[in-house]
Design an enzyme around this catalytic site. Structure first.
Site, short mmCIF file in Angstrom:
data_model
loop_
_atom_site.label_atom_id
_atom_site.label_comp_id
_atom_site.label_asym_id
_atom_site.label_seq_id
_atom_site.Cartn_x
_atom_site.Cartn_y
_atom_site.Cartn_z
N LYS A 1 3.16 3.67 7.39
CA LYS A 1 4.06 2.55 7.06
C LYS A 1 5.21 3.05 6.19
O LYS A 1 6.37 2.65 6.37
CB LYS A 1 3.30 1.44 6.33
CG LYS A 1 2.34 0.63 7.19
CD LYS A 1 3.01 -0.17 8.29
CE LYS A 1 3.87 -1.30 7.76
NZ LYS A 1 4.41 -2.14 8.88
N GLU B 1 0.82 -1.22 0.00
CA GLU B 1 0.00 0.00 0.00
C GLU B 1 0.85 1.27 0.00
O GLU B 1 0.35 2.35 -0.32
CB GLU B 1 -0.98 -0.01 1.19
CG GLU B 1 -1.93 -1.19 1.11
CD GLU B 1 -3.11 -1.09 2.05
OE1 GLU B 1 -3.58 0.02 2.32
OE2 GLU B 1 -3.56 -2.15 2.51
#
Ligand code: NAD
Length: 339
Positions: free
Chosen positions: A170, A142
């Site tokens: 992230k 992602e």
């Protein structure tokens, strides 16, 4: 040999879905290795996933937060940890939209805390070289952003375009980890993986939500028109990939792992309904429970990764085909777990 020879491994988030498989697989397959699991047991962590481990005398569970610098430093010293496999994260995209602060704390500050503790202990105190220790950063596809229909899958050199607060947090963790490799020479490796599935996934994830909705005869919520496309990787195949990177991959190495099972969401829902129609039939098909709901804001349309690098370097490939993996997953719920 570019990889590391782990002796004591700190697995963060080891009471979570993927981390618990990793703990179980390593205790069963890596002789003489000790594992310390550090997990805060958030809503998505569960000690049930760590029941009946193989070789349990080689496993220690510590209930705590990766953001707790003192705790992390003391674990590294006390257990002489020479490998960190960093799974712990807040991962649910919808939660990151309604409450991003926790994602910044865990996924960025937590990753920083671990990196800094590793730098102090491994490089400054122990003066270990790149073969003697390893920090593995578990990341996601992602971070690359969304693909259009005609775009090729993301490679390891694709640039980052994270679209949700989850993906951005992230990506930030990945950037920090890279900077510790580049600046300090901390031996860090990376894996970016497509959607995982399998028994014991946290109930809020897409596949468990669909299965649980069916089993409770509740509407199956499907975002938008159900055409969002994801590539699905069975959780054990992901863990085997990470193992290869740690044992054989060079520091600074980055590897994509995909499942080769790219499906639109509607196809996944239909497969689950078909399996349940066969195994637990009702008067009407489970497909009648499908309900289209308002799309998630900024919902990425498609993710796909090119994982040829891992296939070429390690001979890795996903072993589980999607149909069999889904049969195992749905079958697990039918046995009454987590329902
Ligand atoms: P999960 O939510 O099932 O597990 C996360 C674990 O981390 C939980 O046990 C939780 O209690 C723990 N945790 C959260 N915050 C913590 C903190 N501050 N300190 C200590 N422990 C904490 O998630 P998962 O699906 O197992 O994902 C694990 C990793 O894999 C994540 O880093 C995620 O970004 C990555 N990943 C997941 C997928 C997927 O499809 N699930 C795909 C690609 C990458």
């Amino acid at each position: 040999m570019n990889g590391c020879q782990p002796r004591t491994v700190l697995v963060t988030g080891g009471a979570g879905f993927i981390g618990s498989y990793f703990v179980r697989i390593w205790l069963a397959t890596q002789p003489n290795i000790r594992i310390v699991t550090l997990d805060r047991l958030t809503y998505s962590g569960s000690l049930d996933r760590l029941r009946q481990l193989p070789n349990p005398h080689r496993h220690t569970f510590i209930h705590g937060d990766i953001c707790n610098q003192r705790l992390v430093e003391s674990i590294l010293r006390e257990h002489e940890v020479n490998c960190i496999v960093h799974f712990a994260a807040e991962i649910h995209v919808d939660r990151s939209i309604s409450g991003p602060a926790l994602f910044v704390q865990t996924n960025i500050v937590g990753t920083f805390t671990l990196l800094e503790a590793a730098r102090q202990y491994w490089l400054n105190e122990k003066k270990w070289n790149a073969n003697q220790c390893r920090f593995h950063q578990v990341s996601t596809d992602e971070v690359y952003g969304s693909l259009r229909h005609e775009d090729p899958p993301f490679t390891e050199s694709s640039s980052y375009h994270p679209n949700s607060p989850y993906a951005a947090s992230k990506a930030s963790g990945d950037h920090l980890a890279w900077s510790y490799f580049h600046t300090y020479g901390l031996p860090v490796s990376f894996s970016n993986c497509s959607n995982n599935y399998g028994p014991a996934q946290q109930p809020e994830a897409f596949i468990p939500t669909v299965i649980r909705s069916c089993l409770h005869q509740r509407p199956i919520p499907i975002y938008g028109d159900g055409s969002n496309r994801r590539d699905w990787l069975f959780v054990e195949d992901h863990c085997h990939g990470i193992t290869q990177v740690i044992l054989k991959g060079r520091p600074g190495g980055k590897y994509n792992f995909g499942g080769g099972s790219d499906r639109i969401n509607l196809e996944v829902v239909q497969l689950i309904c078909d399996l349940l129609d066969r195994w637990r039939p009702q008067a009407t098909s489970y497909a009648s429970l499908m309900t289209f709901v308002k799309d998630r804001p900024g919902h990425d349309w498609r993710y796909a990764v090119d994982d040829r690098k891992a296939r070429l370097e390690f001979g890795w490939k996903p072993v589980m085909d999607f149909q069999t993996g889904m049969e195992k997953t749905v079958g697990w719920y039918l046995q009454g777990f987590f329902a």
